[in-house]
Design a protein around this motif. Structure first.
Motif, PDB file in Angstrom:
ATOM      1  N   GLU A  72       0.812  -1.229   0.000  1.00 35.80           N
ATOM      2  CA  GLU A  72       0.000   0.000   0.000  1.00 35.80           C
ATOM      3  C   GLU A  72       0.839   1.271   0.000  1.00 35.80           C
ATOM      4  O   GLU A  72       0.502   2.250   0.669  1.00 35.80           O
ATOM      5  CB  GLU A  72      -0.969   0.012   1.191  1.00 35.80           C
ATOM      6  N   ARG A 114      -1.338  -0.481   5.190  1.00 33.74           N
ATOM      7  CA  ARG A 114      -2.188   0.654   5.564  1.00 33.74           C
ATOM      8  C   ARG A 114      -3.599   0.086   5.780  1.00 33.74           C
ATOM      9  O   ARG A 114      -3.713  -0.983   6.373  1.00 33.74           O
ATOM     10  CB  ARG A 114      -2.084   1.762   4.524  1.00 33.74           C
ATOM     11  N   SER A 115      -4.625   0.797   5.313  1.00 38.06           N
ATOM     12  CA  SER A 115      -5.970   0.364   5.731  1.00 38.06           C
ATOM     13  C   SER A 115      -6.588  -0.749   4.885  1.00 38.06           C
ATOM     14  O   SER A 115      -7.594  -1.326   5.255  1.00 38.06           O
ATOM     15  CB  SER A 115      -6.910   1.573   5.733  1.00 38.06           C
ATOM     16  N   LYS A 116      -5.990  -1.080   3.729  1.00 37.09           N
ATOM     17  CA  LYS A 116      -6.676  -1.995   2.810  1.00 37.09           C
ATOM     18  C   LYS A 116      -6.306  -3.463   2.989  1.00 37.09           C
ATOM     19  O   LYS A 116      -7.003  -4.341   2.488  1.00 37.09           O
ATOM     20  CB  LYS A 116      -6.375  -1.605   1.349  1.00 37.09           C
ATOM     21  N   CYS A 137      -0.739   3.822   9.571  1.00 36.76           N
ATOM     22  CA  CYS A 137      -1.978   4.603   9.605  1.00 36.76           C
ATOM     23  C   CYS A 137      -2.474   4.596  11.062  1.00 36.76           C
ATOM     24  O   CYS A 137      -1.797   4.053  11.937  1.00 36.76           O
ATOM     25  CB  CYS A 137      -3.028   4.004   8.677  1.00 36.76           C
ATOM     26  N   ILE A 138      -3.667   5.172  11.279  1.00 43.34           N
ATOM     27  CA  ILE A 138      -4.231   5.174  12.631  1.00 43.34           C
ATOM     28  C   ILE A 138      -5.002   3.887  12.889  1.00 43.34           C
ATOM     29  O   ILE A 138      -4.788   3.184  13.880  1.00 43.34           O
ATOM     30  CB  ILE A 138      -5.173   6.390  12.823  1.00 43.34           C
ATOM     31  N   GLY A 139      -5.921   3.582  11.985  1.00 45.86           N
ATOM     32  CA  GLY A 139      -6.825   2.446  12.199  1.00 45.86           C
ATOM     33  C   GLY A 139      -6.077   1.112  12.233  1.00 45.86           C
ATOM     34  O   GLY A 139      -5.129   0.893  11.474  1.00 45.86           O
ATOM     35  N   ASN A 162      -1.654  11.616  11.344  1.00 45.06           N
ATOM     36  CA  ASN A 162      -2.463  12.187  10.255  1.00 45.06           C
ATOM     37  C   ASN A 162      -3.722  12.906  10.759  1.00 45.06           C
ATOM     38  O   ASN A 162      -4.566  13.321   9.962  1.00 45.06           O
ATOM     39  CB  ASN A 162      -2.805  11.125   9.191  1.00 45.06           C
ATOM     40  N   ARG A 294     -14.826   5.278   9.341  1.00 39.52           N
ATOM     41  CA  ARG A 294     -14.794   4.019   8.599  1.00 39.52           C
ATOM     42  C   ARG A 294     -16.143   3.835   7.926  1.00 39.52           C
ATOM     43  O   ARG A 294     -17.186   4.297   8.443  1.00 39.52           O
ATOM     44  CB  ARG A 294     -14.513   2.831   9.542  1.00 39.52           C
ATOM     45  N   HIS A 353     -10.873   7.879   0.391  1.00 41.85           N
ATOM     46  CA  HIS A 353     -10.163   7.610   1.655  1.00 41.85           C
ATOM     47  C   HIS A 353      -8.814   8.353   1.700  1.00 41.85           C
ATOM     48  O   HIS A 353      -7.754   7.749   1.891  1.00 41.85           O
ATOM     49  CB  HIS A 353      -9.948   6.096   1.827  1.00 41.85           C
ATOM     50  N   GLN A 362       2.006  11.433   5.740  1.00 46.58           N
ATOM     51  CA  GLN A 362       2.582  10.157   5.314  1.00 46.58           C
ATOM     52  C   GLN A 362       4.058  10.064   5.663  1.00 46.58           C
ATOM     53  O   GLN A 362       4.554   9.001   6.053  1.00 46.58           O
ATOM     54  CB  GLN A 362       2.355   9.932   3.807  1.00 46.58           C
TER      55      GLN A 362
HETATM   56  O1  LIG Z   1      -3.691   5.571   4.837  1.00 45.66           O
HETATM   57  C1  LIG Z   1      -4.628   4.786   4.959  1.00 45.66           C
HETATM   58  O2  LIG Z   1      -4.830   3.849   4.178  1.00 45.66           O
HETATM   59  C2  LIG Z   1      -5.587   4.893   6.146  1.00 45.66           C
HETATM   60  C3  LIG Z   1      -5.818   6.290   6.621  1.00 45.66           C
HETATM   61  C4  LIG Z   1      -6.709   6.338   7.845  1.00 45.66           C
HETATM   62  O3  LIG Z   1      -7.928   5.740   7.628  1.00 45.66           O
HETATM   63  C5  LIG Z   1      -6.084   5.790   9.088  1.00 45.66           C
HETATM   64  O4  LIG Z   1      -6.619   4.861   9.678  1.00 45.66           O
HETATM   65  O5  LIG Z   1      -5.051   6.347   9.477  1.00 45.66           O
END
Ligand SMILES: O=C(O)CC[C@@H](O)C(=O)O
Ligand SMILES: NC(=O)c1ccc[n+]([C@@H]2O[C@H](COP(=O)([O-])OP(=O)(O)OC[C@H]3O[C@@H](n4cnc5c(N)ncnc54)[C@H](O)[C@@H]3O)[C@@H](O)[C@H]2O)c1
Length: 475
Positions: A72, A114-116, A137-139, A162, A294, A353, A362
């Motif tokens: 990602e 990252r988030s995917k 990322c955060i999540g 972020n 989300r 997103h 980033q």
């Molecule tokens: O960069 C990402 O894919 C996720 C960004 C955002 O949703 C997070 O959780 O930080």
């Protein structure tokens, strides 16, 4: 970049390579060697102050044998730090389909996502060498955190690098919705001039209702007040408001009282469809809904109905229940069956997103998460881990050449420490820290005067304890 790794001397005729195969289940068949020239780019004193004397690099492996899989499009800052350690880094621009991910993750010691990328139990069970996951990322909802912890895999993220970027996007979108900028711009792109003021507003004096007053919500609160908005917020925790922002006791009170509602809660079972038909009916007529948390948090078909009926004045969505793994023409009905209806709504801003997608965010995330990964791989430090107890010890120094650091991740059951200390007790335990989180506990101990020849036994004795999840011996 480190140069050739140096083998640990083996005074007793025990070949380090043999030991490497047994020292850590997590590293498979690695050469037992250190990389003295590897530079650790930031101070590694775990307690923040300057090191007492120069810190000793702890690596029971050639760093070049550490395989890192980055997916990602993780920022170059992170890649540079990991490559700077001499790790083998394989970086991909997008996420991988599950079958390819399973193939790739088999060999990896470290994965950065990252988030995917969905690191489910089904994927992680194939990751036999994996010791750590970095969410850039955060999540962290995309990782099965419990399964990871129970299999000795630590998970790190970047909790707030972020947040400001998301808050700024929200401010931009609040103004764009209030002025119907998305629609006007689309019309102009199609050659149509439509100069209207009907239904267009200033944001000054309007009320912003923030759901989830954490890192993003509280940043947004400050920015919104600076534009003359009144701010109310709802959170499951009692929190002090920034400036003159006031907490309201229920979600309903927030929905009743706000002209703009923004959502900044984590993905949890309790936040699924947090905003559905009933909650939308509790919003003011003509109010606006913005979701940058989300995709599961809003019932999108209910939102579409409310926009079509004119109940809401507009909406902004940055996140969706299903999101593509790579860039391209994929935002269609195959992805989410409501997509075509959503695209036809008036005054709706749709973004892919990108809440945290700024150069600043980033690059800061790249540094923060890569640092945490290096500290974990090289020193066993779990400060900042989201699924493990947070444990750290003062660095070992060059003055302590025969010390080893034992990291023992184990089931949190009675009697383990007694047994571990029986094993360690043949040596002098200089310092030790242990903590638990749920069913998993993490013990770190620095022990002195250990001959290289004794390390194999030490490792094996810990491995043989029934409570063992993962043993690492670093020196
Ligand atoms: O960069 C990402 O894919 C996720 C960004 C955002 O949703 C997070 O959780 O930080
Ligand atoms: N769109 C993006 O690019 C982007 C970027 C960053 C974060 N995010 C998402 O935004 C979420 C929030 O980010 P953050 O950094 O502010 O998180 P945070 O953990 O700092 O804050 C979340 C807040 O939500 C509250 N909360 C939890 N459950 C709740 C509920 N049911 N009702 C009301 N409040 C509740 C928590 O108490 C906390 O104060 C993240 O979890 C992530 O999923 C998206």
């Amino acid at each position: 970049m480190p140069t050739a790794a140096r083998d640990i001397p083996s005074p007793n005729g025990f070949h380090p390579g043999d030991l490497a195969r047994t020292v850590s289940s997590s590293f498979g068949t690695l050469d037992l060697s250190t990389s003295p020239t590897a530079t650790f780019h930031s101070p590694n004193n775990s307690f923040g102050g300057p090191p007492r004397t120069s810190a000793k690099q702890l690596k029971p492996f050639a760093t070049s044998d550490i395989k890192v899989l980055l997916l990602e499009n993780v920022n170059q800052t992170g890649q540079t730090i990991l490559k700077g350690q001499g790790y083998q880094v394989e970086a991909h621009k997008s996420s991988l389909p599950e079958d390819q991910l399973i193939e790739k993750i088999r060999d990896a010691h470290v994965i950065g996502i990252r988030s995917k990328t969905k690191l489910t139990a089904n994927v992680l069970k194939h990751a036999k060498n994996l010791i750590v996951v970095g969410c850039f990322c955060i999540g962290t909802n995309q990782v099965d955190l419990k399964f990871a912890a129970e299999n000795g895999i630590a998970v790190f993220n970047s909790p707030f690098s972020n947040s400001r970027s998301v808050a700024e996007l929200m401010i931009g979108e609040i103004i764009c919705l209030a002025r119907q900028i998305g629609d006007r711009s689309n019309e102009m792109h199609q050659g149509s001039w439509s100069k209207v003021s009907n239904g267009c507003w200033e944001v000054r004096g309007k009320t912003l209702g923030i759901v989830g007053y954490g890192h993003v919500g509280s940043q947004l609160s400050v920015l919104a007040e600076a534009m003359g908005m009144k701010v109310i917020y709802y959170d499951v925790v009692n929190l002090m408001g920034m400036g003159t922002a006031g907490q309201v006791p229920t979600l309903e009170a927030l929905l009743n009282g706000a002209d703009f509602v923004t959502l900044h809660v984590p993905e949890l079972p309790e936040t699924k469809d947090l905003i559905g038909e009933k909650q939308i009916s509790q919003m003011r007529n003509g109010a606006y809904l913005l979701n940058a948390s989300r995709g599961s948090v809003v019932d999108i078909p209910a939102l579409i109905k409310a926009l079509q009926a004119g109940k809401l004045g507009g909406a902004a969505l940055d996140v969706y229940p299903n999101e593509p793994g790579a860039n391209g023409p994929t935002f269609n009905a195959e992805l989410n069956d409501f997509t075509e209806d959503l695209r036809k709504c008036k005054n709706i801003l749709l973004t892919p997103h990108i809440g945290g997608s700024t150069e600043e965010a980033q690059s800061a995330i790249g540094v923060e998460v890569a640092d945490a990964l290096v500290k974990y791989v090289n020193y066993g430090t779990t400060i900042g881990a989201v699924n493990m107890p947070e444990v750290s010890l003062r660095n070992l120094t060059q003055d302590e050449p025969n010390h080893v650091r034992v990291v023992y991740i184990h089931k949190n059951v009675p009697g383990v420490l007694r047994k571990v200390n029986e094993v360690l007790g043949d040596h002098n335990v200089d310092k030790q820290m242990t903590d638990s989180r749920g069913e998993v506990a993490y013990l770190m101990a620095d022990i002195s005067n250990v001959n290289t020849s004794e390390i194999k036994n030490l490792y094996q004795n810990l491995e043989d304890l029934g409570s063992r999840i993962r043993t690492r011996v670093l020196y």
